[in-house]
Enzyme design. Structure first.
Site, short mmCIF file in Angstrom:
data_model
loop_
_atom_site.label_atom_id
_atom_site.label_comp_id
_atom_site.label_asym_id
_atom_site.label_seq_id
_atom_site.Cartn_x
_atom_site.Cartn_y
_atom_site.Cartn_z
N PRO A 1 110.30 19.61 43.32
CA PRO A 1 110.61 18.57 42.33
C PRO A 1 111.17 17.27 42.90
O PRO A 1 112.33 16.93 42.71
CB PRO A 1 111.64 19.27 41.43
CG PRO A 1 112.35 20.20 42.36
CD PRO A 1 111.31 20.67 43.35
N CYS A 2 110.32 16.52 43.60
CA CYS A 2 110.77 15.24 44.13
C CYS A 2 111.06 14.24 43.02
O CYS A 2 111.73 13.23 43.24
CB CYS A 2 109.76 14.67 45.12
SG CYS A 2 108.07 14.56 44.50
N HIS A 3 110.60 14.53 41.79
CA HIS A 3 110.91 13.65 40.66
C HIS A 3 112.39 13.73 40.28
O HIS A 3 112.88 12.87 39.54
CB HIS A 3 110.04 14.00 39.45
CG HIS A 3 110.25 15.38 38.92
ND1 HIS A 3 109.64 16.49 39.47
CD2 HIS A 3 111.00 15.85 37.88
CE1 HIS A 3 110.00 17.58 38.80
NE2 HIS A 3 110.83 17.21 37.83
#
Length: 287
Positions: A247-249
């Site tokens: 989850p780089c968001h």
């Protein structure tokens, strides 16, 4: 048909989010937002509620900088730190640690995927079409399709010597489950990734950020014992080949600004807001 409708609704929601972000100072009304996406206020209210599980007003609150700043403060609480350092994501309905990394061997890495068999296919999701690719060992690539990037070519470039089969795989189903509205029965998903030891270390740190929470680049650097390497951490995050599952968001600037996102800032806002709204809804239902 239902999934295609989800994509249509997401496109409308993404357009609405972009409109609110551009006009938040004037606090546009429900009617103004609905008019911008060319539907009636009643219809917009309904599709938004169906997509996010909460009202447009509450959902759009989660797209603001103020919300991001709040999350950055909240995630430093003892509850989050305990969850992080024990390797658990119990503060979330989405247990990201079901996703486990199995890095490629040095030989596989150096050979650019030679002797690897990779199945890939495109699927509709809540956030637009998504391309999923896997080896027999696990998922190696997930990317949201867009007009800005040929995600198939990016996949081929990542593994230039691999053998590709344009065909669905049962492994892909585990990825699609993460986009379902029910996070209570997620199955384990293994990742088979090509990356340097530093990149794998950063990606593993990202997996420990619970849904509905955010960390800054600097905090990620500290968590992996590289407190002065924020820029290198940002580069590793930007090279993440697996959208959403890693989850780089959930990583933003210390100021609360979102920073960049490979698959588009509107999608990043939508992902953060959707997760936050779903977490809040689930918590409200259990009270």
């Amino acid at each position: 048909m239902e999934k295609q409708q989800d994509i249509l609704n997401f496109n409308r929601i993404a357009e609405a989010i972009a409109f609110v972000q551009a006009n938040y100072k004037s606090q546009p009304s429900l009617s103004a937002i609905a008019n911008h996406v060319h539907v009636s206020p009643e219809h917009f209210q309904r599709i938004f509620q169906e997509w996010a599980g909460v009202s447009p007003k509450k959902f759009l609150q989660y797209t603001s900088i103020q919300h991001a700043k709040r999350l950055l403060i909240q995630e430093q609480s003892n509850l989050f730190e305990t969850a992080y350092h024990t390797g658990l994501s119990s503060t979330s309905r989405l247990h990201d640690l079901f996703v486990k990394i199995e890095g490629m061997t040095p030989a596989e890495y150096q050979l650019g995927g030679k002797q690897l068999l990779i199945h890939y296919a495109s699927y509709p999701s809540l956030f637009g079409n998504v391309l999923i690719a896997s080896t027999p060992k696990g998922v190696c690539y997930v990317a949201f399709e867009s007009s800005d990037e040929d995600v198939r070519q990016s996949l081929f470039n990542l593994y230039p010597l691999a053998t590709f089969v344009a065909e669905a795989s049962v492994i892909h189903g585990g990825v699609l489950a993460f986009f379902n509205r029910d996070w209570s029965d997620l199955k384990e998903v293994k990742l088979h990734l090509r990356g340097t030891p530093f990149q794998l270390n950063v990606w593993e740190a990202l997996l420990k950020i619970p849904a509905g929470q955010l960390l800054s680049y600097q905090q990620i650097a500290k968590n992996i014992g590289r407190g002065t390497a924020s820029r290198a951490v940002g580069t590793a995050i930007g090279s993440n080949p697996v959208a959403y599952l890693i989850p780089c968001h959930r990583v933003i600037q210390t100021s609360g600004l979102l920073g960049g996102y490979r698959w588009g800032l509107v999608r990043k806002r939508a992902l953060i807001a959707w997760e936050s709204a779903r977490i809040l809804k689930n918590e409200d239902e259990t009270v």
